[in-house]
Motif scaffolding. Structure first.
Motif, PDB file in Angstrom:
ATOM      1  N   ASP A 193       0.835  -1.208   0.000  1.00 34.13           N
ATOM      2  CA  ASP A 193       0.000   0.000   0.000  1.00 34.13           C
ATOM      3  C   ASP A 193       0.870   1.258   0.000  1.00 34.13           C
ATOM      4  O   ASP A 193       0.591   2.227  -0.725  1.00 34.13           O
ATOM      5  CB  ASP A 193      -0.927   0.004   1.216  1.00 34.13           C
ATOM      6  N   THR A 196       2.579   1.555  -3.365  1.00 32.77           N
ATOM      7  CA  THR A 196       1.595   1.867  -4.399  1.00 32.77           C
ATOM      8  C   THR A 196       1.239   3.337  -4.360  1.00 32.77           C
ATOM      9  O   THR A 196       1.086   3.994  -5.401  1.00 32.77           O
ATOM     10  CB  THR A 196       0.347   0.994  -4.221  1.00 32.77           C
ATOM     11  N   ALA A 199       4.004   5.156  -5.886  1.00 30.22           N
ATOM     12  CA  ALA A 199       3.952   4.889  -7.333  1.00 30.22           C
ATOM     13  C   ALA A 199       5.286   5.127  -8.033  1.00 30.22           C
ATOM     14  O   ALA A 199       5.376   5.919  -8.975  1.00 30.22           O
ATOM     15  CB  ALA A 199       2.851   5.717  -7.992  1.00 30.22           C
ATOM     16  N   LEU A 323       8.305  -3.351  -5.408  1.00 28.16           N
ATOM     17  CA  LEU A 323       6.841  -3.387  -5.390  1.00 28.16           C
ATOM     18  C   LEU A 323       6.319  -4.625  -6.119  1.00 28.16           C
ATOM     19  O   LEU A 323       5.390  -5.304  -5.640  1.00 28.16           O
ATOM     20  CB  LEU A 323       6.287  -2.115  -6.042  1.00 28.16           C
ATOM     21  N   THR A 327       4.316  -7.830  -4.345  1.00 30.64           N
ATOM     22  CA  THR A 327       3.000  -8.216  -4.876  1.00 30.64           C
ATOM     23  C   THR A 327       2.957  -9.714  -5.163  1.00 30.64           C
ATOM     24  O   THR A 327       1.978 -10.402  -4.848  1.00 30.64           O
ATOM     25  CB  THR A 327       2.689  -7.416  -6.152  1.00 30.64           C
TER      26      THR A 327
END
Length: 547
Positions: A193, A196, A199, A323, A327
């Motif tokens: 989170d 993300t 970004a 990231l 994931t």
């Protein structure tokens, strides 16, 4: 098939080179002459382990080379491992006095595992103590599977069992570690989170770092570019003006000496380059502007990326990859904790196992009947009249080898029920059964060359004649090499080699030579009558060879 074997400095063999032919070839000689050294040499060149005890006394190294016809089944194998596929397959093995071993395939270095893989396609060796292996359940099962061509099916069953076992272990682990998995998932989720929201984009760190540096040094860039432009064009003594003056001067005197043309060309090139630089600087200054707001935004982004990198213990440019990794890990924890999916996987693996084991069992049942019938028939010829052989399959719990056990039963005489081989067979009976099984199983073998190393030990007379005939028949389908001490077997050979030992200078040396017809009569006569050879034994030997 095997075409040539070259041996140097192995045990008592100084140097020997043997050319082989198709059909049934026998090797004979006195006890201790070194007949089985040939089998040892072939085993070594096919990947068996060796040590310095195999070197001939005083030798620095032992060397074995074997040349085979290359089977079609090995063409792809050789290509995949960068061994040049040729008509001849040349295997070479060297063992030195320090215990080091080297192996080569078609001249390219290889390891022992590769030699063993090749050997499975080239040679099947039946040793003189092979009958002892018949007493173990594992060997009985393996022999049945090999005879029936079920080796791949057995491997598929073992792999399916392993997959089922792993699926059950994964389900048990998920049920046992549910709380721990949930904590790990929560940790991964907040990291994902946070990243993300940030970004980070691939290549962004380098781009934003360059942008921040450019904006932070905007005034210096403006001043430097402007001053450079002035030096090139705007000042009274600018570079372009100086170059133009120099070019004019050279042009005035060039007509007097053409050697100055190269100087003029260089000055023209310099003027063109300077003019292009002036153009580029003007364009750059038109685009360059001081933008404090853009600088603030760039510095803020650099700070965000740097702080995140420090927090997650990676370099700023690695944040996008991190990231993606997090994931994937989260997805893996979801899969690992998905009990319903794991239960479905267990069920599917169980079904796949039972399908593989069922096919293996069906093949074994069919082969067991055929092998029982063939070995029983062979027993009648091998002085075990009235005897019977049975391959007994019994249900057992599921396991890597299927859902049935394989056990060989034998009845040595008519009227007695078959019982487990290990409990009832005498040494002589066991040797004869082993030979029958070897010959019958080898008839279905895919390898081109079969070797029998004194498997006829413990038999003689009429039984030996049967053994010789069986091996001769087998030689019609395969290349068969047999080390024997029986004249009845030797007489059946299409080709015959004698192995002798001699002493020279206190050293024992083994010599191997092919026998011509006359020499062959003498060797078979020796095998019949021992050291004292008479006209009678020679006549008998000749009759055996003609029979």
């Amino acid at each position: 098939m095997l075409r040539l074997l070259h041996v140097r400095d192995l045990v008592i063999v100084d140097e020997a080179e043997i050319n082989f032919a198709p059909g049934f070839t026998v090797f004979s000689g006195e006890t201790g002459a070194g007949k089985s050294i040939l089998i040892d040499a072939l085993s070594l060149v096919l990947g068996a382990r060796g040590d310095t005890g195999l070197l001939r006394s005083g030798a620095e190294r032992a060397e074995i080379t074997a040349v085979f016809d290359t089977p079609d089944s090995l063409q792809a194998w050789l290509s995949e491992r960068d061994f040049d596929p040729q008509d001849d397959l040349v295997l070479r093995r060297i063992i030195d006095a320090q215990g080091r071993s080297k192996a080569y395939v078609n001249g390219v270095p290889a390891n022992l595992g590769m030699l063993r893989e090749l050997g499975e396609h080239l040679v099947d060796i039946h040793g003189q103590h092979a009958h002892q292996g018949l007493l173990t359940a594992a060997n009985q099962r393996r022999l049945l599977d090999q005879h029936a061509g079920l080796t791949e099916s057995a491997q598929a069953t073992a792999q399916a069992w392993q997959a089922w076992k792993q699926a059950m272990q994964a389900l048990e682990a998920a049920q046992r570690n549910a709380a721990t998995v949930e904590q790990e998932r929560e940790r991964l989720q907040w990291q994902i989170d946070e990243l993300t929201a940030l970004a980070p984009r691939p290549g962004e760190w380098e781009a934003v770092s360059n942008e921040q540096s450019r904006l932070a040094h905007g005034q210096a860039l403006l001043e430097g570019a402007t001053r450079t432009l002035a030096l090139l064009e705007d000042e009274s003594a600018s570079a372009l003006q100086i170059l133009n003056t120099a070019i004019h001067q050279i042009q005035q005197v060039l007509r007097h000496d053409s050697q100055l043309q190269s100087v003029l060309d260089a000055l023209e090139s310099a003027r063109i380059s300077a003019s292009e630089a002036v153009s580029d600087l003007n364009s750059y200054l038109d685009r360059l502007e001081l933008d404090p707001e853009a600088l603030a935004r760039a510095e803020q982004r650099v700070g965000q990326l740097f702080d995140a990198a420090r927090k997650f213990h990676v370099e700023p440019e690695a944040l996008p990859e991190l990231l993606e990794q997090l994931t994937q890990q989260l997805e893996a924890t979801h899969a690992a904790a998905d009990v319903d999916a794991l239960q479905a996987r267990v069920k599917a693996a169980e079904a796949a196992y039972h399908a593989a084991a069922g096919a293996l069992g069906a093949g074994r049942r069919k082969a067991a009947q055929r092998l029982s019938k063939e070995v029983t028939a062979a027993m009648q010829e091998l002085a075990m009249q009235g005897g019977a052989f049975q391959v007994v399959l019994s249900p057992c719990p599921a396991g890597p080898h299927g859902t049935e056990t394989v056990e060989f039963h034998v009845a040595g005489h008519a009227g007695t029920p078959p019982r487990p081989l290990a409990k009832v067979a005498s040494g002589g009976e066991l040797a004869r059964l082993s030979l029958a099984l070897s010959v019958i199983a080898s008839q279905a073998a895919q390898v081109p060359t079969l070797i029998f190393d004194e498997v006829d030990t413990g038999i003689g007379g009429a039984v030996a004649e049967v053994v010789g005939r069986l091996l001769r028949q087998l030689g019609e389908r395969h290349q068969v090499l047999c080390v024997t001490h029986l004249p009845q077997v030797a007489a059946r050979g299409s080709h015959h080699f004698e192995v002798r030992k001699s002493s020279a200078g206190g050293t024992t040396v083994s010599d191997i030579r092919p026998l011509e017809p006359r020499d062959r009569i003498e060797e078979v006569a020796r095998m019949l009558g021992g050291m004292k050879i008479t006209d009678t034994t020679r006549k008998h030997a000749k009759e055996m060879l003609l029979g």
